[in-house]
Scaffold this motif. Structure first.
Motif, PDB file in Angstrom:
ATOM      1  N   TYR A 133       0.696  -1.417  -0.101  1.00 37.15           N
ATOM      2  CA  TYR A 133      -0.064  -0.101   0.061  1.00 37.15           C
ATOM      3  C   TYR A 133       0.995   1.389   0.005  1.00 37.15           C
ATOM      4  O   TYR A 133       1.865   1.155   0.489  1.00 37.15           O
ATOM      5  CB  TYR A 133      -0.838  -0.058   1.218  1.00 37.15           C
ATOM      6  N   GLY A 134       0.449   2.389  -0.452  1.00 38.09           N
ATOM      7  CA  GLY A 134       0.953   3.823  -0.370  1.00 38.09           C
ATOM      8  C   GLY A 134       2.340   3.610  -1.066  1.00 38.09           C
ATOM      9  O   GLY A 134       2.437   3.512  -2.179  1.00 38.09           O
ATOM     10  N   SER A 135       3.246   4.301  -0.345  1.00 38.38           N
ATOM     11  CA  SER A 135       4.478   4.633  -0.822  1.00 38.38           C
ATOM     12  C   SER A 135       5.337   3.255  -1.000  1.00 38.38           C
ATOM     13  O   SER A 135       6.089   2.814  -2.183  1.00 38.38           O
ATOM     14  CB  SER A 135       5.441   5.315   0.451  1.00 38.38           C
ATOM     15  N   ALA A 159      -2.244  -2.022  -3.726  1.00 38.90           N
ATOM     16  CA  ALA A 159      -3.657  -1.527  -3.552  1.00 38.90           C
ATOM     17  C   ALA A 159      -3.332   0.271  -2.955  1.00 38.90           C
ATOM     18  O   ALA A 159      -2.368   0.269  -2.516  1.00 38.90           O
ATOM     19  CB  ALA A 159      -4.113  -2.233  -2.741  1.00 38.90           C
ATOM     20  N   GLN A 160      -4.406   0.637  -2.828  1.00 39.00           N
ATOM     21  CA  GLN A 160      -4.507   1.878  -2.125  1.00 39.00           C
ATOM     22  C   GLN A 160      -5.440   1.976  -1.016  1.00 39.00           C
ATOM     23  O   GLN A 160      -6.620   1.308  -1.307  1.00 39.00           O
ATOM     24  CB  GLN A 160      -4.927   3.182  -2.973  1.00 39.00           C
ATOM     25  N   PRO A 177       1.614   5.025   5.323  1.00 36.71           N
ATOM     26  CA  PRO A 177       2.134   4.703   3.886  1.00 36.71           C
ATOM     27  C   PRO A 177       3.046   3.641   3.433  1.00 36.71           C
ATOM     28  O   PRO A 177       3.143   3.189   2.168  1.00 36.71           O
ATOM     29  CB  PRO A 177       2.951   6.309   3.508  1.00 36.71           C
ATOM     30  N   ASN A 178       3.684   3.335   4.344  1.00 34.02           N
ATOM     31  CA  ASN A 178       4.540   2.097   4.021  1.00 34.02           C
ATOM     32  C   ASN A 178       3.891   0.918   4.870  1.00 34.02           C
ATOM     33  O   ASN A 178       4.276   0.098   5.876  1.00 34.02           O
ATOM     34  CB  ASN A 178       5.988   2.410   4.943  1.00 34.02           C
TER      35      ASN A 178
END
Length: 227
Positions: free
Chosen positions: A48-50, A97-98, A104-105
Motif C-alpha cells: 500500500y501507499g509508498s 492497492a491503495q 504509507p509504508n
C-alpha cells in the motif's frame, strides 16, 4: 512515535537502501512468519501507499520475502530472497492497492499452508527499521515487536483478560502493554500482550488450556536483534 536515540532513526544493521523500505519490511515479514508459526507455502503480499509505488526499486519485495524466510535485517541472502523462497517451495504473489487509512509504508501478508490454514497479517514500517503490526485475521490490534508478544485467540467471555493476567503473574512475567479486539459481543476476540521477558512454555500451555481459548501464539524477535 518518540524515538529513543539516534539508532532508532538510522535503523538497525541492514541490507540497504532504506531502513523504512528494507529493514522495516524484513521485520514485518519475520513477525508474520513467527505469528504464522510455519514456513508459508503460499504468500500473497499486498503493498500500500509508498510501498506500492516504490517496492521494486527499493527492494521492499525482497525484504518482505527475506523476512518470511526468517532472515535477519543484515542477512545478505535478502538480495536473492525471492529465488531462495521459490526454490524452497513458497508460491509468491505480489499486488498493490491503495487505502488512505493505512500508514504509507504498509503491507498485507496472506500466508497459507497446503492444508488451507491461513493468517492475514497487516504491518507498517514507521521509520528507522521500526514497525507496527496493525491487524491479524480481521482483528484491529497494534503492537511493535520491540518486546516479546503473546497472542491469544479466544471467545469473548467475562474474565478472560483477568485469567491471562493471573497466569502471567504466577510466572513473574511483567505485562508492558495489552490490546484487545473482538468481532462482536460474545464473539471471537484477540488479546495481544507485550511482555518484558520471554513467556515460559508452561505458562503458554496453561493459557492454551483455558476454556474458550482457540489458539495461542508467542513471537519474540528481541533476543536475535540485540547487538
Amino acid at each position: 512515535m518518540r524515538f529513543k536515540d539516534v539508532f532508532s532513526i538510522i535503523g538497525p544493521s541492514m541490507v540497504g537502501p532504506s531502513s523504512s523500505h528494507t529493514a522495516g519490511a524484513v521485520r514485518i515479514g519475520r513477525a508474520a512468519r513467527r505469528i504464522f508459526g510455519a514456513f508459508p507455502e503460499q504468500a500473497e503480499i499486498v503493498f500500500y501507499g509508498s510501498f506500492a509505488e516504490t517496492y521494486r526499486g527499493h527492494g521492499t519485495d525482497l525484504a518482505v520475502v527475506g523476512g518470511l524466510m526468517d532472515f535477519a535485517t543484515d542477512d545478505m541472502r535478502i538480495r536473492n530472497s525471492i529465488e531462495l523462497a521459490e526454490a524452497a517451495g513458497m508460491n509468491l504473489t505480489f499486488k498493490t492497492a491503495q487505502n488512505v487509512a493505512y500508514h504509507p509504508n504498509t503491507v498485507l501478508l496472506k500466508l497459507k499452508e497446503a492444508d488451507g490454514r491461513e493468517d492475514i497479517i497487516l504491518g507498517a514500517s514507521i521509520g528507522g527499521g521500526n514497525i507496527e503490526m496493525l491487524g491479524i485475521n480481521g482483528f484491529d490490534v497494534k503492537f511493535t515487536m520491540n518486546y516479546p508478544v503473546l497472542l491469544v485467540f479466544h471467545k469473548d467471555t467475562p474474565g478472560m483478560v483477568a485469567h491471562i493476567s493471573r497466569i502471567l503473574d504466577s510466572g513473574v512475567v511483567n505485562i508492558g502493554y495489552m490490546d484487545v479486539d473482538r468481532k462482536g459481543r460474545g464473539g471471537e476476540a484477540l488479546t495481544v500482550v507485550e511482555t518484558d521477558e520471554a513467556v515460559p512454555q508452561e505458562l503458554i500451555e496453561h493459557i492454551r488450556g483455558l476454556s474458550n481459548v482457540h489458539r495461542v501464539v508467542f513471537a519474540d524477535l528481541t533476543t536475535e536483534e540485540v547487538s
